[in-house]
Design a protein around this motif. Structure first.
Motif, short mmCIF file in Angstrom:
data_model
loop_
_atom_site.label_atom_id
_atom_site.label_comp_id
_atom_site.label_asym_id
_atom_site.label_seq_id
_atom_site.Cartn_x
_atom_site.Cartn_y
_atom_site.Cartn_z
N ALA A 118 45.84 35.44 44.94
CA ALA A 118 44.82 36.16 44.17
C ALA A 118 45.39 36.63 42.85
CB ALA A 118 44.28 37.35 44.97
N MET A 119 44.69 36.38 41.77
CA MET A 119 45.11 36.77 40.42
C MET A 119 43.87 36.84 39.54
SD MET A 119 44.88 33.68 38.61
CE MET A 119 43.42 32.98 39.36
N THR A 120 44.07 37.04 38.24
CA THR A 120 42.99 37.02 37.27
C THR A 120 43.24 35.91 36.28
OG1 THR A 120 42.61 39.40 37.45
CG2 THR A 120 41.76 38.33 35.49
N ARG A 121 42.25 35.07 36.04
CA ARG A 121 42.41 33.95 35.10
C ARG A 121 42.70 34.45 33.69
NH1 ARG A 121 37.78 29.87 34.78
NH2 ARG A 121 39.34 28.73 33.61
N TYR A 122 43.49 33.65 32.96
CA TYR A 122 43.84 33.95 31.57
C TYR A 122 44.44 35.34 31.42
CZ TYR A 122 40.84 29.90 30.89
OH TYR A 122 40.28 28.65 30.97
N SER A 123 45.36 35.66 32.33
CA SER A 123 46.07 36.94 32.26
C SER A 123 47.53 36.69 32.60
CB SER A 123 45.47 37.94 33.25
OG SER A 123 45.90 37.66 34.56
N VAL A 124 48.34 37.72 32.50
CA VAL A 124 49.74 37.58 32.86
C VAL A 124 49.89 37.21 34.34
CG1 VAL A 124 50.09 40.03 33.39
CG2 VAL A 124 52.03 38.64 32.66
N THR A 125 48.94 37.63 35.19
CA THR A 125 49.03 37.27 36.60
C THR A 125 48.80 35.77 36.80
OG1 THR A 125 46.69 37.84 36.99
CG2 THR A 125 48.33 39.55 37.40
N ASP A 126 47.95 35.19 35.99
CA ASP A 126 47.73 33.74 36.01
C ASP A 126 49.01 33.02 35.60
OD1 ASP A 126 46.49 31.29 36.16
OD2 ASP A 126 44.97 31.70 34.64
N LEU A 128 52.08 34.22 35.72
CA LEU A 128 53.12 34.45 36.73
C LEU A 128 52.93 33.56 37.95
CD1 LEU A 128 53.46 38.32 36.49
CD2 LEU A 128 55.31 36.66 36.14
N ALA A 129 51.68 33.30 38.31
CA ALA A 129 51.42 32.38 39.43
C ALA A 129 51.94 30.99 39.09
CB ALA A 129 49.93 32.34 39.74
N ASP A 130 51.73 30.55 37.86
CA ASP A 130 52.25 29.24 37.43
C ASP A 130 53.78 29.24 37.43
OD1 ASP A 130 49.74 28.21 37.17
OD2 ASP A 130 49.71 28.19 34.97
N MET A 131 54.36 30.34 36.97
CA MET A 131 55.82 30.44 36.93
C MET A 131 56.41 30.40 38.33
SD MET A 131 56.30 33.27 33.88
CE MET A 131 58.10 33.24 33.91
N ALA A 132 55.71 30.99 39.29
CA ALA A 132 56.16 30.96 40.68
C ALA A 132 56.15 29.53 41.21
CB ALA A 132 55.27 31.85 41.54
N MET A 133 55.09 28.79 40.90
CA MET A 133 55.00 27.39 41.34
C MET A 133 56.08 26.53 40.70
SD MET A 133 50.92 26.59 41.52
CE MET A 133 50.26 27.75 40.35
N ASP A 134 56.31 26.75 39.41
CA ASP A 134 57.33 25.97 38.71
C ASP A 134 58.72 26.28 39.26
OD1 ASP A 134 55.32 24.95 37.16
OD2 ASP A 134 55.70 26.25 35.43
#
Length: 279
Positions: A118-126, A128-134
């Protein structure tokens, strides 16, 4: 008589400096300044407009119903790209943590494979979710990013076992920790400093607004000094009022939280947000 009172209220609200805030600790200096009269009432009328979803803060900022907002650089840079000119007053001490549901037995980022975050689109949480996957070398389509804008609903989903993982800032992050959910990512360890307070350019170019912003800046700095001297728990009543915390939840907050005086965000952090948005 009622109509005249409403007109007067609208006039006063229009003249006030309005700032969109959230029930999060990056807004605590504003709450403290407001509650302890550090915003000089005789000089300026400064009003805090509370929202529970950053998207609603964006709407208010873009629409001009507020002059400023506490946000993150990904969101503000996107607002700028979409046609809302903004000026950054200061960065904040905000950080974000990724918690997995303790019943899901996820202890590493790699285990987010085929899970919902769970996150918010077009935000730092979005971002960070991508950074976690990478970091875990997971394909972007192997982790399902679920948009949950309201910070209370996002936390509730974690507490009720309705989501595999969530990205939270304080004090919701401490509530997740208090409920013994598992911390698997911390933005501070990634060197991120994406929290920010931004004002509409229109306000920064208006002499009357600038006088209000000077008062805001002074009160903000004084609140940061007080928080650093006495600690966040000194302002228990403020946290209960604005963040809806219970006494034991206030006690669970980190003791080492520090709040910096007005300091603009670095070019490095701005470029980080812009680069992610381009992707």
């Amino acid at each position: 008589m009622i109509k005249q009172q409403r007109i007067q209220q609208l006039r006063e609200d229009s003249a006030a400096l309005k700032i969109a805030v959230m029930p999060t600790l990056d807004c605590l200096p504003l709450f403290v300044a407001k509650e302890t009269d550090l915003f000089d009432k005789d000089v300026s009328d400064i009003r805090l407009k509370m929202f529970t979803a950053q998207m609603d803060c964006d709407t208010a900022l873009a629409g001009g119903s507020v002059e400023g907002a506490v946000s993150d650089l990904v969101r503000t840079e996107r607002l700028i790209q979409k046609g809302t000119p903004l000026t950054y007053l200061t960065s904040t001490n905000a950080y974000w943590q990724l918690y997995s549901n303790r019943t899901a037995r996820i202890k590493t980022l790699k285990q987010l494979d085929d899970k919902m975050v769970a996150m918010t689109r077009y935000s730092v949480t979005d971002m960070l979710a991508d950074m976690a996957m990478d970091s875990a070398k997971l394909a972007r389509d192997r982790v399902f990013k679920i948009q949950v804008n309201d910070v209370y609903i996002r936390l509730k989903m974690l507490l009720n076992g309705e989501i595999d993982a969530v990205l939270l800032t304080e004090p919701q992050a401490s509530q997740a920790r208090l409920a013994r959910h598992t911390l698997i990512q911390d933005s501070r360890k990634l060197g991120l400093k994406q929290g920010v307070i931004a004002f509409r350019d229109k306000a920064m170019k208006n002499k009357a607004r600038m006088r209000q912003i000077v008062v805001f800046r002074k009160g903000y700095n004084m609140a940061c000094d007080s928080l650093n001297r006495y600690g966040v728990k000194r302002y228990r009543d403020v946290l209960v009022k604005y963040c809806k915390l219970k006494p034991n939840q206030v006690d669970s907050l980190p003791d080492n939280l520090k709040f910096q005086r007005v300091t603009p965000p670095t070019e490095e952090e701005l470029e980080r947000a812009r680069k992610w948005l381009k992707q």
